[in-house]
Scaffold this motif. Structure first.
Motif, PDB file in Angstrom:
ATOM      1  N   TYR A 145       0.725  -1.213  -0.007  1.00 37.37           N
ATOM      2  CA  TYR A 145       0.097  -0.032  -0.075  1.00 37.37           C
ATOM      3  C   TYR A 145       0.896   1.285   0.075  1.00 37.37           C
ATOM      4  O   TYR A 145       2.077   1.148   0.872  1.00 37.37           O
ATOM      5  N   ARG A 146       0.296   2.384  -0.640  1.00 37.83           N
ATOM      6  CA  ARG A 146       1.296   3.788  -0.806  1.00 37.83           C
ATOM      7  C   ARG A 146       0.454   4.677   0.393  1.00 37.83           C
ATOM      8  O   ARG A 146      -0.135   5.257   0.154  1.00 37.83           O
ATOM      9  N   VAL A 147       1.104   4.047   1.582  1.00 41.76           N
ATOM     10  CA  VAL A 147       0.429   4.891   2.827  1.00 41.76           C
ATOM     11  C   VAL A 147       1.702   5.474   3.619  1.00 41.76           C
ATOM     12  O   VAL A 147       2.698   4.998   3.436  1.00 41.76           O
ATOM     13  N   ASP A 148       1.495   6.492   4.207  1.00 42.62           N
ATOM     14  CA  ASP A 148       2.399   7.039   5.113  1.00 42.62           C
ATOM     15  C   ASP A 148       2.723   6.174   6.406  1.00 42.62           C
ATOM     16  O   ASP A 148       3.828   6.383   6.908  1.00 42.62           O
ATOM     17  N   ALA A 149       1.583   5.432   6.744  1.00 42.88           N
ATOM     18  CA  ALA A 149       1.953   4.888   8.187  1.00 42.88           C
ATOM     19  C   ALA A 149       0.851   3.842   8.250  1.00 42.88           C
ATOM     20  O   ALA A 149      -0.151   3.584   7.399  1.00 42.88           O
ATOM     21  N   ILE A 150       1.284   2.710   9.065  1.00 44.86           N
ATOM     22  CA  ILE A 150       0.157   1.361   9.183  1.00 44.86           C
ATOM     23  C   ILE A 150      -0.208   1.309  10.874  1.00 44.86           C
ATOM     24  O   ILE A 150       0.895   1.500  11.663  1.00 44.86           O
ATOM     25  N   VAL A 151      -1.509   1.498  11.235  1.00 46.34           N
ATOM     26  CA  VAL A 151      -1.612   1.159  12.743  1.00 46.34           C
ATOM     27  C   VAL A 151      -2.741   0.234  12.917  1.00 46.34           C
ATOM     28  O   VAL A 151      -3.597   0.040  12.245  1.00 46.34           O
ATOM     29  N   SER A 152      -2.303  -0.617  13.846  1.00 48.81           N
ATOM     30  CA  SER A 152      -3.378  -1.695  13.942  1.00 48.81           C
ATOM     31  C   SER A 152      -3.343  -2.079  15.512  1.00 48.81           C
ATOM     32  O   SER A 152      -2.484  -2.098  16.250  1.00 48.81           O
ATOM     33  N   ALA A 153      -4.575  -2.677  15.801  1.00 51.58           N
ATOM     34  CA  ALA A 153      -4.814  -3.137  17.350  1.00 51.58           C
ATOM     35  C   ALA A 153      -4.349  -4.635  17.422  1.00 51.58           C
ATOM     36  O   ALA A 153      -4.319  -5.244  18.162  1.00 51.58           O
ATOM     37  N   LEU A 154      -4.260  -5.241  16.048  1.00 48.76           N
ATOM     38  CA  LEU A 154      -3.522  -6.729  15.976  1.00 48.76           C
ATOM     39  C   LEU A 154      -1.848  -6.808  16.021  1.00 48.76           C
ATOM     40  O   LEU A 154      -1.343  -5.727  15.795  1.00 48.76           O
TER      41      LEU A 154
END
Length: 359
Positions: A145-154
């Protein structure tokens, strides 16, 4: 087909016809969007004037801006983010990876995270996954993915998954993760402390036969809560807890409680999460056990159902707002340092005692 044909076996072998859901093809959008060239032509200005109009802080006269905006509105034009992404290498998108939304804790994390990200000027890309506790299965896909960051509760469970995410050069923060790497950090509840406090509370309430209703065997949160619980019981001079369960679900909690009741004495149960605790309470009641007179029960997450009158469940609040703020601050540090050292930050849980443990 007549009414008598409905439900008839069409396979010819006497077995029921299994109806499979129709295969979905990707949605294809054929609409052609208006371009900046068309806006410039209608407004009677240059294409660069259109670009400056939609660039914050760029120099453009009020008269030109008004003409461009009027033309854009007439054509239904909206500037594309793609040129900005190509020039700045930033999309403003943050991937929010979610799973297990039947658990109210995850739903609350998503709600608060999404709101805070929007406040910071980001757009949220929601990425649903099948798991309710691990990020590993989608690590490779997220890197695309072309995203600036990834956040997850997993959680990230394996070194391979952490290295895959790290190689994407995208800051990643997940909750309750035991494995970190460059650009892959973790914030989480201090689960071991919560387990210790659960043991101390049950000891103070006079229990002698402790038990633990567990989540999945490879769930870091469940393992850490059990470790803290065992340590706290040992410090209080109480026996090793009996352990049952294998799922973060209502049914998993009910099955575990039934097993514990049939295998021996139990008067105090600490559950890996609130869903398990709700199932545990209902199963105990079906078995004729009174809460808290016969068995005291503690959950984890302090979901809305914990305060419902029918359960009145003692539980640990993971302090989701604090988790979210810690996660966003960690992302900012990783972005500023380009790599980051793979931090892990723990937030102390807050114990709320209710009727399920009170004397």
């Amino acid at each position: 087909m007549t009414g008598t044909d409905l439900g008839r076996d069409t396979a010819g072998d006497g077995s029921a016809d299994e109806r499979q859901p129709p295969q979905r093809t990707p949605i294809m959008v054929s609409k052609r969007y208006p371009t900046s060239i068309e806006v410039a032509r209608l407004a009677g200005v240059s294409q660069s004037a259109v670009s400056r109009t939609f660039t914050p802080g760029a120099s453009v006269s009020a008269r030109t801006r008004d003409k461009v905006l009027a033309a854009a509105d007439s054509l239904g034009f909206r500037p594309s983010l793609i040129p900005k992404i190509m020039l700045t290498d930033r999309s403003g998108l943050v991937a929010l990876v979610v799973g297990g939304l039947e658990n109210a804790f995850y739903a609350r994390v998503v709600q608060i995270l999404a709101a805070r990200l929007r406040e910071a000027g980001n757009q949220v890309l929601l990425v649903p996954v099948d798991s309710d506790y691990t990020l590993d299965a989608v690590a490779a896909r997220l890197a695309q993915y072309r995203v600036d960051a990834i956040v997850s509760a997993l959680a990230v469970l394996s070194r391979d998954a952490a290295e895959t995410l790290s190689a994407s050069r995208i800051p990643v923060v997940s909750f309750n993760t035991p494995v970190t790497a460059a650009r892959v950090g973790s914030v989480g509840s201090d689960n071991a402390l919560g387990g210790w406090q659960a043991a101390a509370l049950l000891h103070a309430r006079g229990i002698r036969h402790p038990a633990f209703v567990a989540g999945p065997a490879d769930s870091p949160a469940s393992t850490e809560r059990l470790t803290g619980f065992r340590d706290g019981l040992r410090a209080a001079g109480l026996p090793e807890p009996r352990v049952a369960g294998s799922a973060y679900t209502y049914d998993g909690g009910a099955e575990a409680a039934t097993q514990l009741c049939t295998e021996g004495a139990v008067d105090g149960i600490f559950c890996a999460n609130d869903l398990c605790a709700l199932g545990t309470i209902d199963a105990l009641r079906r078995a004729g056990r009174r809460i808290p007179d016969d068995v005291r029960v503690i959950g984890y997450d302090d979901t809305p159902a914990a305060s419902w009158g029918g359960y009145d469940l003692t539980s640990f609040d993971q302090d989701v707002p604090a988790l979210v703020e810690a996660a966003l601050a960690m992302i900012d540090r990783m972005a500023a340092e380009d790599a980051g050292a793979g931090e892990r930050e723990l937030i102390p849980p807050r114990l709320t005692e209710r009727g399920s443990t009170r004397s």
